[in-house]
Design a protein around this motif. Structure first.
Motif, PDB file in Angstrom:
ATOM      1  N   ASP A  89       0.820  -1.214   0.000  1.00  0.00           N
ATOM      2  CA  ASP A  89       0.000   0.000   0.000  1.00  0.00           C
ATOM      3  C   ASP A  89       0.855   1.266   0.000  1.00  0.00           C
ATOM      4  OD1 ASP A  89      -2.523  -1.309   0.056  1.00  0.00           O
ATOM      5  OD2 ASP A  89      -2.234  -1.712   2.184  1.00  0.00           O
ATOM      6  N   MET A  90       1.835   1.330   0.886  1.00  0.00           N
ATOM      7  CA  MET A  90       2.572   2.580   1.047  1.00  0.00           C
ATOM      8  C   MET A  90       3.877   2.327   1.779  1.00  0.00           C
ATOM      9  SD  MET A  90       0.240   4.431   4.002  1.00  0.00           S
ATOM     10  CE  MET A  90       1.268   5.913   3.981  1.00  0.00           C
ATOM     11  N   GLY A  91       4.716   3.374   1.840  1.00  0.00           N
ATOM     12  CA  GLY A  91       5.972   3.216   2.538  1.00  0.00           C
ATOM     13  C   GLY A  91       6.635   4.551   2.817  1.00  0.00           C
ATOM     14  N   VAL A  92       7.687   4.479   3.601  1.00  0.00           N
ATOM     15  CA  VAL A  92       8.607   5.602   3.783  1.00  0.00           C
ATOM     16  C   VAL A  92       9.883   5.189   3.056  1.00  0.00           C
ATOM     17  CG1 VAL A  92       9.798   7.111   5.404  1.00  0.00           C
ATOM     18  CG2 VAL A  92       7.593   6.090   6.047  1.00  0.00           C
ATOM     19  N   ILE A  93      10.196   5.903   1.970  1.00  0.00           N
ATOM     20  CA  ILE A  93      11.225   5.453   1.040  1.00  0.00           C
ATOM     21  C   ILE A  93      12.255   6.566   0.828  1.00  0.00           C
ATOM     22  CG2 ILE A  93      11.677   4.533  -1.267  1.00  0.00           C
ATOM     23  CD1 ILE A  93       9.870   2.711   0.344  1.00  0.00           C
ATOM     24  N   THR A  94      13.530   6.213   0.867  1.00  0.00           N
ATOM     25  CA  THR A  94      14.589   7.172   0.599  1.00  0.00           C
ATOM     26  C   THR A  94      14.422   7.767  -0.790  1.00  0.00           C
ATOM     27  OG1 THR A  94      16.004   5.687   1.893  1.00  0.00           O
ATOM     28  CG2 THR A  94      17.081   7.512   0.746  1.00  0.00           C
TER      29      THR A  94
END
Length: 329
Positions: A89-94
Protein backbone atom coordinates in the motif's frame (compact mmCIF):
# COMPACT_ATOMS: atom_id res chain seq x y z
CA UNK A 1 11.26 10.07 19.74
CA UNK A 2 9.68 8.91 22.96
CA UNK A 3 6.18 7.35 22.83
CA UNK A 4 4.60 10.26 24.71
CA UNK A 5 5.97 12.66 22.07
CA UNK A 6 4.33 10.62 19.34
CA UNK A 7 1.05 10.57 21.24
CA UNK A 8 1.15 14.34 21.75
CA UNK A 9 1.81 14.85 18.07
CA UNK A 10 -1.08 12.59 17.19
CA UNK A 11 -3.34 14.57 19.52
CA UNK A 12 -2.25 17.79 17.83
CA UNK A 13 -3.06 16.34 14.44
CA UNK A 14 -6.47 15.28 15.70
CA UNK A 15 -7.19 18.80 16.86
CA UNK A 16 -5.89 20.50 13.72
CA UNK A 17 -7.16 18.12 11.03
CA UNK A 18 -10.03 19.10 8.79
CA UNK A 19 -11.74 15.72 8.55
CA UNK A 20 -14.00 14.87 11.50
CA UNK A 21 -14.29 11.46 13.14
CA UNK A 22 -17.93 11.36 12.11
CA UNK A 23 -16.79 11.23 8.48
CA UNK A 24 -15.55 7.68 9.11
CA UNK A 25 -18.40 6.33 11.27
CA UNK A 26 -20.24 4.46 8.50
CA UNK A 27 -17.19 3.50 6.51
CA UNK A 28 -16.09 -0.08 5.92
CA UNK A 29 -12.83 -0.85 7.78
CA UNK A 30 -9.61 -0.28 5.86
CA UNK A 31 -6.16 -1.69 6.60
CA UNK A 32 -3.05 -0.06 5.11
CA UNK A 33 0.27 -1.90 4.89
CA UNK A 34 3.15 0.55 5.39
CA UNK A 35 6.69 -0.74 4.81
CA UNK A 36 10.24 0.55 5.11
CA UNK A 37 13.71 -1.01 5.02
CA UNK A 38 15.31 0.13 8.29
CA UNK A 39 14.97 -0.85 11.91
CA UNK A 40 12.74 0.38 14.73
CA UNK A 41 15.38 2.79 16.07
CA UNK A 42 15.43 4.77 12.82
CA UNK A 43 13.66 8.04 11.95
CA UNK A 44 11.76 6.18 9.22
CA UNK A 45 10.07 4.13 11.92
CA UNK A 46 9.29 7.33 13.84
CA UNK A 47 7.51 8.55 10.70
CA UNK A 48 5.71 5.25 10.25
CA UNK A 49 4.60 5.09 13.89
CA UNK A 50 3.46 8.71 13.82
CA UNK A 51 1.40 8.06 10.71
CA UNK A 52 -0.20 4.99 12.26
CA UNK A 53 -1.05 6.81 15.51
CA UNK A 54 -2.71 9.73 13.76
CA UNK A 55 -4.71 7.73 11.24
CA UNK A 56 -6.00 5.19 13.75
CA UNK A 57 -6.86 7.83 16.36
CA UNK A 58 -8.64 10.17 13.96
CA UNK A 59 -10.74 7.41 12.42
CA UNK A 60 -11.50 5.73 15.75
CA UNK A 61 -9.86 2.60 14.39
CA UNK A 62 -11.84 2.41 11.15
CA UNK A 63 -8.53 2.76 9.29
CA UNK A 64 -5.70 0.68 10.70
CA UNK A 65 -2.07 0.79 9.65
CA UNK A 66 0.12 -2.31 9.74
CA UNK A 67 3.86 -1.60 9.89
CA UNK A 68 6.52 -3.68 8.16
CA UNK A 69 10.05 -2.48 9.10
CA UNK A 70 13.43 -4.11 8.44
CA UNK A 71 12.86 -4.72 4.70
CA UNK A 72 10.46 -7.51 5.63
CA UNK A 73 8.52 -6.87 2.39
CA UNK A 74 11.61 -6.24 0.25
CA UNK A 75 14.16 -3.56 -0.60
CA UNK A 76 13.10 -0.04 -1.59
CA UNK A 77 12.85 -0.71 -5.32
CA UNK A 78 10.77 -3.81 -4.62
CA UNK A 79 8.48 -1.81 -2.32
CA UNK A 80 7.93 0.90 -4.93
CA UNK A 81 7.21 -1.68 -7.62
CA UNK A 82 4.76 -3.34 -5.23
CA UNK A 83 2.98 -0.02 -4.68
CA UNK A 84 2.63 0.45 -8.43
CA UNK A 85 0.74 -2.83 -8.78
CA UNK A 86 -1.09 -2.70 -5.44
CA UNK A 87 0.67 -5.52 -3.56
CA UNK A 88 2.12 -2.96 -1.10
CA UNK A 89 0.00 0.00 0.00
CA UNK A 90 2.57 2.58 1.05
CA UNK A 91 5.97 3.22 2.54
CA UNK A 92 8.61 5.60 3.78
CA UNK A 93 11.22 5.45 1.04
CA UNK A 94 14.59 7.17 0.60
CA UNK A 95 14.46 9.76 -2.17
CA UNK A 96 17.31 8.18 -4.15
CA UNK A 97 15.40 5.02 -5.11
CA UNK A 98 12.26 7.10 -5.76
CA UNK A 99 14.29 9.09 -8.29
CA UNK A 100 14.83 5.89 -10.28
CA UNK A 101 11.10 6.03 -11.05
CA UNK A 102 10.83 9.83 -11.55
CA UNK A 103 14.28 11.08 -12.53
CA UNK A 104 13.70 14.74 -11.66
CA UNK A 105 13.39 13.78 -7.98
CA UNK A 106 17.17 13.26 -8.06
CA UNK A 107 17.72 17.01 -8.27
CA UNK A 108 17.49 17.05 -4.46
CA UNK A 109 20.42 14.61 -4.31
CA UNK A 110 22.97 16.88 -5.99
CA UNK A 111 26.00 17.16 -3.68
CA UNK A 112 26.37 20.21 -1.45
CA UNK A 113 23.13 21.69 -2.82
CA UNK A 114 21.49 22.57 0.50
CA UNK A 115 23.52 24.58 3.03
CA UNK A 116 21.27 23.72 5.99
CA UNK A 117 18.28 21.60 6.98
CA UNK A 118 16.00 24.64 6.94
CA UNK A 119 17.04 25.50 3.38
CA UNK A 120 16.04 21.96 2.36
CA UNK A 121 12.74 22.15 4.22
CA UNK A 122 11.83 25.47 2.58
CA UNK A 123 12.28 23.93 -0.88
CA UNK A 124 10.68 20.56 -0.13
CA UNK A 125 7.65 22.04 1.64
CA UNK A 126 7.21 24.75 -0.98
CA UNK A 127 6.11 24.89 -4.59
CA UNK A 128 9.00 22.85 -6.02
CA UNK A 129 8.66 19.99 -3.56
CA UNK A 130 4.89 19.75 -3.99
CA UNK A 131 5.19 19.83 -7.77
CA UNK A 132 7.50 16.83 -7.73
CA UNK A 133 5.30 14.96 -5.27
CA UNK A 134 2.36 15.50 -7.61
CA UNK A 135 4.36 14.31 -10.59
CA UNK A 136 4.87 10.89 -9.00
CA UNK A 137 1.40 10.09 -10.34
CA UNK A 138 3.12 9.87 -13.74
CA UNK A 139 4.64 6.58 -12.52
CA UNK A 140 1.54 5.30 -10.68
CA UNK A 141 2.69 6.52 -7.27
CA UNK A 142 1.09 9.09 -4.95
CA UNK A 143 3.58 11.36 -3.21
CA UNK A 144 2.09 12.33 0.15
CA UNK A 145 4.82 14.28 1.99
CA UNK A 146 8.54 14.43 2.67
CA UNK A 147 10.08 12.61 5.58
CA UNK A 148 13.82 12.69 6.15
CA UNK A 149 16.91 10.57 5.70
CA UNK A 150 19.15 13.58 6.43
CA UNK A 151 22.61 14.93 5.64
CA UNK A 152 24.83 12.06 4.59
CA UNK A 153 28.35 11.38 5.88
CA UNK A 154 31.10 9.01 4.80
CA UNK A 155 32.27 6.01 6.81
CA UNK A 156 34.93 3.45 6.01
CA UNK A 157 36.96 0.64 7.56
CA UNK A 158 40.38 1.57 6.15
CA UNK A 159 41.58 5.06 7.09
CA UNK A 160 40.73 8.59 8.15
CA UNK A 161 39.37 10.71 5.31
CA UNK A 162 40.16 14.42 5.44
CA UNK A 163 40.35 15.24 1.72
CA UNK A 164 39.21 13.71 -1.57
CA UNK A 165 42.69 12.20 -2.00
CA UNK A 166 42.04 10.01 1.03
CA UNK A 167 39.03 8.43 -0.71
CA UNK A 168 41.05 7.31 -3.73
CA UNK A 169 40.43 3.62 -4.40
CA UNK A 170 38.06 2.97 -1.49
CA UNK A 171 35.15 0.66 -2.34
CA UNK A 172 32.16 2.73 -1.27
CA UNK A 173 28.57 1.50 -1.34
CA UNK A 174 26.17 4.11 -2.71
CA UNK A 175 22.43 4.07 -3.31
CA UNK A 176 21.26 2.72 -6.64
CA UNK A 177 21.08 6.19 -8.17
CA UNK A 178 23.43 7.61 -10.83
CA UNK A 179 23.93 10.98 -9.09
CA UNK A 180 25.38 9.22 -6.04
CA UNK A 181 27.48 6.90 -8.17
CA UNK A 182 28.99 9.72 -10.20
CA UNK A 183 29.54 11.90 -7.12
CA UNK A 184 31.75 9.30 -5.47
CA UNK A 185 33.53 8.39 -8.68
CA UNK A 186 34.51 12.05 -9.01
CA UNK A 187 35.92 11.81 -5.48
CA UNK A 188 38.09 8.89 -6.56
CA UNK A 189 36.14 6.06 -4.97
CA UNK A 190 35.21 2.76 -6.51
CA UNK A 191 31.49 3.54 -6.16
CA UNK A 192 29.35 0.41 -5.92
CA UNK A 193 25.54 0.82 -6.24
CA UNK A 194 23.89 -1.63 -3.87
CA UNK A 195 20.64 -2.11 -1.95
CA UNK A 196 20.96 -1.37 1.76
CA UNK A 197 20.20 -4.92 2.87
CA UNK A 198 23.06 -6.18 0.71
CA UNK A 199 25.39 -3.42 1.92
CA UNK A 200 25.10 -4.54 5.55
CA UNK A 201 26.33 -8.01 4.64
CA UNK A 202 29.04 -6.61 2.37
CA UNK A 203 30.43 -4.45 5.20
CA UNK A 204 30.51 -7.41 7.56
CA UNK A 205 32.30 -9.55 4.98
CA UNK A 206 34.72 -6.79 3.99
CA UNK A 207 33.78 -6.85 0.32
CA UNK A 208 33.21 -3.09 0.51
CA UNK A 209 35.25 -0.58 2.49
CA UNK A 210 32.63 2.01 3.29
CA UNK A 211 29.29 3.66 2.76
CA UNK A 212 27.59 7.03 3.23
CA UNK A 213 24.53 7.76 5.32
CA UNK A 214 23.22 10.16 7.96
CA UNK A 215 24.36 9.85 11.57
CA UNK A 216 21.06 8.27 12.59
CA UNK A 217 21.55 5.33 10.24
CA UNK A 218 25.20 4.87 11.22
CA UNK A 219 24.15 4.81 14.87
CA UNK A 220 21.00 2.68 14.64
CA UNK A 221 22.72 -0.01 12.57
CA UNK A 222 25.88 0.08 14.77
CA UNK A 223 28.09 0.58 11.74
CA UNK A 224 30.95 1.42 14.09
CA UNK A 225 31.36 -2.34 14.49
CA UNK A 226 32.65 -2.60 10.90
CA UNK A 227 33.38 1.06 10.02
CA UNK A 228 36.04 2.56 12.24
CA UNK A 229 36.17 6.00 10.58
CA UNK A 230 33.49 8.61 9.88
CA UNK A 231 33.96 11.96 8.15
CA UNK A 232 31.29 14.61 8.64
CA UNK A 233 31.12 15.52 4.97
CA UNK A 234 27.37 16.33 4.96
CA UNK A 235 27.81 15.99 1.22
CA UNK A 236 24.16 15.42 0.33
CA UNK A 237 20.84 16.15 1.98
CA UNK A 238 18.62 13.14 1.37
CA UNK A 239 14.88 13.53 1.74
CA UNK A 240 12.60 10.56 2.11
CA UNK A 241 9.13 10.32 0.65
CA UNK A 242 5.97 9.09 2.34
CA UNK A 243 4.48 7.49 -0.73
CA UNK A 244 1.44 5.38 -1.61
CA UNK A 245 0.62 3.34 -4.68
CA UNK A 246 -2.05 4.82 -6.92
CA UNK A 247 -4.08 1.55 -6.86
CA UNK A 248 -4.48 1.97 -3.09
CA UNK A 249 -4.97 5.75 -3.25
CA UNK A 250 -7.73 5.48 -5.84
CA UNK A 251 -9.67 3.06 -3.66
CA UNK A 252 -9.70 5.33 -0.59
CA UNK A 253 -12.75 7.48 0.24
CA UNK A 254 -12.20 11.23 -0.07
CA UNK A 255 -12.14 11.75 3.70
CA UNK A 256 -9.45 9.09 4.10
CA UNK A 257 -7.36 10.58 1.29
CA UNK A 258 -7.51 13.95 3.04
CA UNK A 259 -6.50 12.41 6.35
CA UNK A 260 -3.68 10.39 4.80
CA UNK A 261 -2.08 13.54 3.35
CA UNK A 262 -2.37 15.37 6.69
CA UNK A 263 -0.95 12.43 8.64
CA UNK A 264 1.93 12.01 6.19
CA UNK A 265 2.96 15.65 6.66
CA UNK A 266 2.92 15.21 10.45
CA UNK A 267 4.89 11.98 10.08
CA UNK A 268 7.56 13.73 8.04
CA UNK A 269 7.84 16.54 10.57
CA UNK A 270 8.29 13.96 13.34
CA UNK A 271 11.26 12.39 11.57
CA UNK A 272 12.92 15.78 11.13
CA UNK A 273 12.45 16.62 14.80
CA UNK A 274 13.76 13.20 15.86
CA UNK A 275 16.91 13.53 13.75
CA UNK A 276 17.64 17.04 15.03
CA UNK A 277 17.15 15.98 18.65
CA UNK A 278 19.18 12.79 18.49
CA UNK A 279 22.24 13.57 16.35
CA UNK A 280 24.53 15.01 19.05
CA UNK A 281 23.93 12.17 21.49
CA UNK A 282 24.32 9.61 18.71
CA UNK A 283 27.71 11.09 17.76
CA UNK A 284 28.79 10.97 21.41
CA UNK A 285 27.81 7.30 21.65
CA UNK A 286 29.68 6.45 18.44
CA UNK A 287 32.82 8.19 19.74
CA UNK A 288 32.51 6.36 23.06
CA UNK A 289 32.30 3.10 21.13
CA UNK A 290 35.66 3.86 19.54
CA UNK A 291 34.69 5.38 16.20
CA UNK A 292 37.01 8.07 14.83
CA UNK A 293 34.89 11.05 13.76
CA UNK A 294 36.52 13.71 11.58
CA UNK A 295 34.65 17.03 11.72
CA UNK A 296 37.31 19.29 10.19
CA UNK A 297 37.75 17.77 6.72
CA UNK A 298 38.58 20.02 3.75
CA UNK A 299 35.01 20.41 2.51
CA UNK A 300 36.02 23.10 0.00
CA UNK A 301 38.18 20.51 -1.74
CA UNK A 302 35.24 18.09 -1.75
CA UNK A 303 32.97 20.72 -3.27
CA UNK A 304 35.49 21.51 -5.99
CA UNK A 305 36.01 17.85 -6.79
CA UNK A 306 32.33 17.17 -7.46
CA UNK A 307 31.70 20.13 -9.79
CA UNK A 308 31.70 17.83 -12.86
CA UNK A 309 28.53 16.27 -11.43
CA UNK A 310 26.77 19.62 -11.89
CA UNK A 311 28.16 19.90 -15.42
CA UNK A 312 26.79 16.46 -16.19
CA UNK A 313 23.38 16.69 -14.54
CA UNK A 314 22.52 20.36 -14.16
CA UNK A 315 20.60 20.67 -17.42
CA UNK A 316 19.10 17.19 -17.11
CA UNK A 317 16.69 18.46 -14.45
CA UNK A 318 15.21 21.21 -16.63
CA UNK A 319 14.71 24.37 -14.61
CA UNK A 320 14.51 22.63 -11.22
CA UNK A 321 18.12 23.29 -10.25
CA UNK A 322 17.86 27.00 -11.11
CA UNK A 323 14.59 27.27 -9.21
CA UNK A 324 16.05 25.56 -6.13
CA UNK A 325 19.09 27.83 -6.14
CA UNK A 326 16.86 30.88 -6.46
CA UNK A 327 14.70 29.68 -3.57
CA UNK A 328 17.76 29.13 -1.37
CA UNK A 329 19.17 32.57 -2.15
Amino acid sequence: MQPNMITLAAAFAMASGTAAMADFADMEPINLRLAHVVNEQDAFHVSATQFKEIVEARTDGKVTVELFPNASLGDERTLLEGMQIGSVDMGVITNGPVANFLEDMAVFELPFLFPSPQAAYDVLDGEIGQELLDRLQEVNLKGLAYSERGFRNLTNSQREVRSPQDIDGLRIRVMENPVYTDTFRELGANAIPMAWTEALTAMQQGTIDGQENPVGVIHSFKLNETQMHMTMTRHTYAPAVVVMGMPTWNNLPDAVQELVVEAAAEAGAAARAFNAEMELSQLEELRAAGMSIIDDADLVAFQQAIMPVYDRYGEAFGDYLARIRAAIE
